[in-house]
Design an enzyme around this catalytic site. Structure first.
Site, PDB file in Angstrom:
ATOM      1  N   ARG A 111       0.094  -7.016   6.975  1.00  0.00           N
ATOM      2  CA  ARG A 111      -0.293  -7.696   5.724  1.00  0.00           C
ATOM      3  C   ARG A 111      -0.456  -9.215   5.894  1.00  0.00           C
ATOM      4  NH1 ARG A 111      -0.445  -4.313   1.312  1.00  0.00           N
ATOM      5  NH2 ARG A 111       1.020  -2.585   1.376  1.00  0.00           N
ATOM      6  N   ARG A 122      -1.905 -11.666  -0.085  1.00  0.00           N
ATOM      7  CA  ARG A 122      -1.401 -12.532  -1.142  1.00  0.00           C
ATOM      8  C   ARG A 122      -0.541 -13.714  -0.708  1.00  0.00           C
ATOM      9  NH1 ARG A 122       1.479  -9.657  -5.756  1.00  0.00           N
ATOM     10  NH2 ARG A 122       1.824  -7.895  -4.364  1.00  0.00           N
ATOM     11  N   ARG A 153      -9.672 -13.768  -4.273  1.00  0.00           N
ATOM     12  CA  ARG A 153      -9.325 -12.715  -5.230  1.00  0.00           C
ATOM     13  C   ARG A 153      -9.632 -13.105  -6.671  1.00  0.00           C
ATOM     14  NH1 ARG A 153      -7.971  -9.089  -7.095  1.00  0.00           N
ATOM     15  NH2 ARG A 153      -5.998  -8.026  -6.769  1.00  0.00           N
ATOM     16  N   ASP A 202      -7.685  -0.938   2.278  1.00  0.00           N
ATOM     17  CA  ASP A 202      -6.594  -0.186   1.674  1.00  0.00           C
ATOM     18  C   ASP A 202      -6.660   1.223   2.244  1.00  0.00           C
ATOM     19  OD1 ASP A 202      -4.634  -0.362  -0.924  1.00  0.00           O
ATOM     20  OD2 ASP A 202      -5.369   1.666  -0.563  1.00  0.00           O
ATOM     21  N   TYR A 253      -0.238  10.181  -2.422  1.00  0.00           N
ATOM     22  CA  TYR A 253      -1.041   9.576  -3.502  1.00  0.00           C
ATOM     23  C   TYR A 253      -1.894  10.630  -4.200  1.00  0.00           C
ATOM     24  CZ  TYR A 253       0.095   4.787  -2.117  1.00  0.00           C
ATOM     25  OH  TYR A 253       0.753   3.614  -1.857  1.00  0.00           O
TER      26      TYR A 253
END
Lengths: 354, 354
Positions: free
Chosen positions: B36, B40, B49, B85, B160
């Site tokens: 990651r 963010r 973003r 993702d 998921y």
């Protein structure tokens, strides 16, 4: 036979199945109960919750006793466990805590520096939480099975206090543990003392065993646990040793920590579904009972699959020194009828060591 | 020396540090990157973003390449990893997926029965996701370091799909795995094939290594993993073996599964901070590189503590066959300056085996 030996025999005979199993003594059937057996899986609990918040229930002895006893009546489990939240004693000494539905405990004044420790004064159950004593006395008067006292462990409570609420990473709490060992030690010592005060009062009021929940400890490496968590737990479990009541420790995902857990000598260790009972016992060493460890998701499987999974746990059971339980708390969506069926399956099993 | 041997030597000399380490070959410095690393924690990412959702970024090659390269420019890491993702290929074949901020991927048509598998047709990257190929080509043209291809593993994607979104217990997915092994096998085989198609296309377009993320696999017992997960991973990793590009597998909290993970023969295994590198290597056996495993929360500690924790990982490093990384993804609140400092600390270290 001496009269002392007769007395011992008599008291052993009288000791309930749960207590015998936790002591490592033979039992006629394996005792079984479920973590979070009181709570959202039961319609009769949801009924009580319509009129009272979780914190209100813990403060009203007749309600707390009622929800504690609901699963005992319904499932025929071998133990009641005090309905409470691990933050209850903190709230009782004045820490501003709110349990937000869908979130968890939120703390308005998180602990970030030495000055913030002031709010963690000693917990005096008789004056700070008379409802706690009253609840236990009420339950013990009515319950056909022993009551397990309930407390949160220092690391898990410290995480809530330092983070200000639930956290997935425990970043602030772990950073404090790594960076400010003295502050962290003072914090966790205070939390250990609060748990000791609560559990001693619960036993004095009638609880016949205690369990310490360390929900977040699975997030730690062995080295982190040894340095940051073991001292507080050694203090906590050391202060309970003279009580006579068996002491169980449970931490989700703590399979890699078993050798460390053995050091502070709980009577029994809760194992989640990821550690086979036989492996857990071997790694803990002699003298520990184990509790667990059916995967809570098996409750959602059709009967033959559920029965097969229960049988697998029973096949791996040591017979002596085993309390059957789930490997984690009952999931709220669980069908209570399935939980009752698990109790029947366990009670049909011959532990083979009577 | 034969010309083939010269060729081998030349290609080895040319192989970047990351690839050499993943192959278990000596390196001048330990390669380091962060799971990651794009995302963010970087202000330049948050800027991008503002104008595009996560899914929009993955669909626009120039944006996806930009955010993939941001941490390479800023931190001087030894690898780029495709910004994506794990559900991206599912979305590309028409599964109705939305990534909800603060929640995660939500699927409108969860898989509950055999008929629901229809939506999981074969993934054909050239026609289904031309932007994916374009992104990789763009990155490889501009990147000074190798690109790692990215895919989600069958169990995690199945969770998921079956749950319809993120889940803490994976109750429905695990219940399907235990109760309907054929349906589960069909589901996870399809997901393995989708990952294979995606990763083969990524390597064909220029990725020099691949990593398969199995985020939720830590929720499984060894027996559950062996029966329900190993077949899909064996299929997936088997289909990648002829690619030449090293194949890394990472699952958070998979420390108890290492012996099983070794069976499908990834080139390298990501270890989280709970498994010391030396222990992980010993349990995997010979022939595996390891990647990790600084606790991501150490980023929040003051410099001396951070440096001490980095040094502990380096002391436990095998030197050969080690890619330095965090033990899990960069936490969004991380200070990017601290991440750059970690890269410097790792690069100053002499692996001692050149």
């Amino acid at each position: 036979m001496t009269s002392a030996a007769v007395e011992t025999m008599r008291s052993e005979k009288l000791a309930p199945r749960l207590v015998r199993a936790l002591r490592g003594e033979p039992v006629d059937r394996l005792p079984v109960w479920f973590m979070r057996q009181a709570g959202r899986s039961l319609p009769e609990y949801r009924e009580v919750r319509k009129g009272a918040s979780l914190m209100e229930i813990t403060h009203r002895a007749e309600l707390a006793a009622e929800v504690t006893l609901q699963p005992v009546r319904r499932h025929g489990v071998d133990a009641a466990i005090l309905f409470s939240d691990i933050v209850t004693p903190l709230e009782a000494i004045g820490v501003p805590i709110e349990i937000k539905p869908g979130v968890g405990p939120v703390i308005a004044t998180p602990v970030r520096a030495a000055g913030d420790l002031k709010q963690l004064r000693a917990f005096e159950p008789q004056s700070d939480a008379p409802w706690l004593i009253e609840t236990i006395e009420l339950i013990c008067r009515e319950s056909p099975v022993p009551l397990i006292g309930f407390a949160g462990a220092p690391f898990t409570l410290a995480s809530y206090l330092v983070e200000g609420g639930p956290s997935r990473s425990h970043a602030r709490a772990k950073a404090m543990m790594l960076s400010e060992p003295q502050l962290w030690r003072e914090l966790t010592d205070r939390l250990a003392d609060i748990a000791v005060a609560s559990l001693r009062a619960q036993v004095a009021a009638g609880a016949q065993a205690v369990q310490v929940f360390d929900s977040w400890v699975g997030s730690l490496s062995v080295a982190q646990y040894r340095e940051g968590v073991l001292p507080g737990l050694t203090r906590l479990f050391g202060e309970l040793r003279d009580l006579g009541a068996p002491r169980t420790y449970f931490g989700l995902g703590s399979g890699h920590l078993l050798e460390e857990i053995a050091r502070f000598e709980p009577s029994a260790v809760g194992l989640d579904w990821r550690v086979p009972l036989s492996e857990g016992r071997a790694r803990l060493g002699a003298g520990f009972a184990v509790q667990g460890n059916l995967d809570p998701v098996t409750v959602f499987c059709p009967e033959p699959v559920l029965a097969r999974e229960v049988a697998k746990v029973l096949e791996d059971s040591p017979g002596i020194g085993h309390v059957f339980n789930l490997g984690h708390g009952v999931l709220p969506e669980s069908d209570p009828g399935v939980l009752t069926h698990i109790v029947e399956l366990v009670h049909q099993h011959d532990p083979g060591v009577q």
